[in-house]
Design a protein around this motif. Structure first.
Motif, mmCIF file in Angstrom:
data_model
loop_
_atom_site.group_PDB
_atom_site.id
_atom_site.type_symbol
_atom_site.label_atom_id
_atom_site.label_comp_id
_atom_site.label_asym_id
_atom_site.label_seq_id
_atom_site.Cartn_x
_atom_site.Cartn_y
_atom_site.Cartn_z
ATOM 1 N N ALA A 70 0.632 -1.424 -0.175
ATOM 2 C CA ALA A 70 -0.111 0.069 -0.084
ATOM 3 C C ALA A 70 0.947 1.659 0.269
ATOM 4 N N TYR A 71 1.891 0.900 0.499
ATOM 5 C CA TYR A 71 2.525 2.594 0.951
ATOM 6 C C TYR A 71 3.337 2.769 -0.388
ATOM 7 N N LEU A 115 -6.622 2.890 5.154
ATOM 8 C CA LEU A 115 -6.997 2.919 6.408
ATOM 9 C C LEU A 115 -6.308 2.399 7.353
ATOM 10 N N LEU A 116 -5.327 1.076 6.429
ATOM 11 C CA LEU A 116 -4.633 0.083 6.765
ATOM 12 C C LEU A 116 -2.771 0.768 7.071
ATOM 13 N N LEU A 117 -2.944 2.257 6.767
ATOM 14 C CA LEU A 117 -1.256 2.427 6.732
ATOM 15 C C LEU A 117 -1.997 3.214 8.005
ATOM 16 N N GLN A 118 -3.299 3.799 8.354
ATOM 17 C CA GLN A 118 -3.271 5.015 9.289
ATOM 18 C C GLN A 118 -3.441 4.305 10.899
ATOM 19 N N GLY A 119 -2.620 3.783 11.132
ATOM 20 C CA GLY A 119 -2.701 3.138 12.907
ATOM 21 C C GLY A 119 -2.537 2.154 12.506
ATOM 22 N N ALA A 120 -3.109 1.440 13.920
ATOM 23 C CA ALA A 120 -2.956 -0.459 13.862
ATOM 24 C C ALA A 120 -3.935 -0.790 13.478
ATOM 25 N N PRO A 121 -3.603 -2.169 12.015
ATOM 26 C CA PRO A 121 -5.041 -2.168 11.712
ATOM 27 C C PRO A 121 -5.593 -3.795 12.578
ATOM 28 N N ALA A 135 6.740 5.358 4.444
ATOM 29 C CA ALA A 135 5.626 6.032 4.186
ATOM 30 C C ALA A 135 6.416 7.497 4.064
ATOM 31 N N ARG A 136 7.585 7.961 3.877
ATOM 32 C CA ARG A 136 8.712 9.285 3.566
ATOM 33 C C ARG A 136 8.490 9.381 2.197
ATOM 34 N N ALA A 137 8.149 7.763 1.890
ATOM 35 C CA ALA A 137 8.522 8.331 0.512
ATOM 36 C C ALA A 137 7.194 8.754 -0.205
#
Length: 257
Positions: A70-71, A115-121, A135-137
């Motif tokens: 996803a990232y 939503l998978l990337l925004q916090g603990a799934p 994430a920095r990319a």
């Protein structure tokens, strides 16, 4: 070429892993992180539970793969948007809006992955360390835009904190250097220990770049997460209108043209 050179067994393993991930994403889309069930995936694929563990060692290993993918997809979407926006004579402010809208568009098109990337799934899950670079990319294309800015008093404290962060963290300096190399030229002390006027200007530009990218991320995360989670339902505004207003305020704060 690399795929063509793989043997049949390696290609089968890759295809099976891809099918497992597709089914996992479908579960996430249907019920969120808590709906992810490896036993259900194995059943749908006609595999035994132990057979599935030949491809992923467990739930967290599968989540790691989904989050990395996803990232990487989000970063690729942002890179494409940055390349398109840089063509022609669009100003920095307009390019900021282009990037913000690209971020929002990816999230809306892939809500379960966003939503998978925004916090603990799922409770207790900890993402692997390499996701930090991914994430920095995603945020990297914002850095060169803010490097050109002239921040005002409203963001001065954030710029000061980012200056300290640049001095303390080599990985942060490397991140800025990758996306805004001109701004990062003097973020490390000179060998002589004497900073020139040009060094000071470059260090300031790097701090501006970092402060702007971090603030943009905070604005994007807040607005887009609310929209993707359905929190704007029943309200009169469009998500894009709200995000556009936030980017205008941020552009004003950094004096972007």
């Amino acid at each position: 070429m690399e795929r063509a050179q793989q043997g049949p067994r390696a290609r089968y393993r890759e295809q099976t892993r891809a099918e497992i991930k597709d089914l996992a994403l479908r579960q996430l889309a249907e019920g969120g992180g808590t709906a992810l069930a490896l036993t259900r995936i194995a059943k749908e694929m006609g595999l035994s539970g132990p057979a599935l563990y030949r491809y992923f060692t467990g739930r967290d290993d599968l989540l790691n793969a989904l989050i990395r993918d996803a990232y990487d997809d989000a970063a690729a979407a942002m890179a494409r948007a940055a390349a398109r926006s840089a063509k022609g004579s669009r100003g920095v402010r307009a390019r900021l809006h282009d990037l913000a809208e690209a971020y929002r568009a990816w999230a809306i098109a892939e809500p379960h992955r966003y939503l998978l990337l925004q916090g603990a799934p799922v409770p207790g899950y900890v993402a692997p360390p390499d996701t930090l670079e991914r994430a920095r990319a995603v945020l990297g294309p914002f850095l060169p835009l803010f490097a050109t800015g002239n921040p005002g008093p409203a963001v001065a404290a954030t710029v000061d904190e980012m200056t300290a962060w640049l001095t303390a963290e080599e990985s942060v300096r490397a991140w800025v250097a990758q996306y805004a190399p001109e701004a990062a030229e003097a973020t490390e002390p000179a060998e002589t220990g004497e900073a020139t006027e040009a060094d000071g200007a470059a260090t300031a530009a790097a701090a501006h770049a970092l402060a702007g990218a971090v603030l943009a991320w905070a604005q994007l995360h807040g607005s887009v997460s609310l929209e993707v989670a359905g929190q704007f339902a029943g309200m009169a505004h469009r998500g894009g209108t709200l995000l556009g207003a936030q980017m205008e305020l941020l552009a004003d704060a950094f004096g972007l043209e």
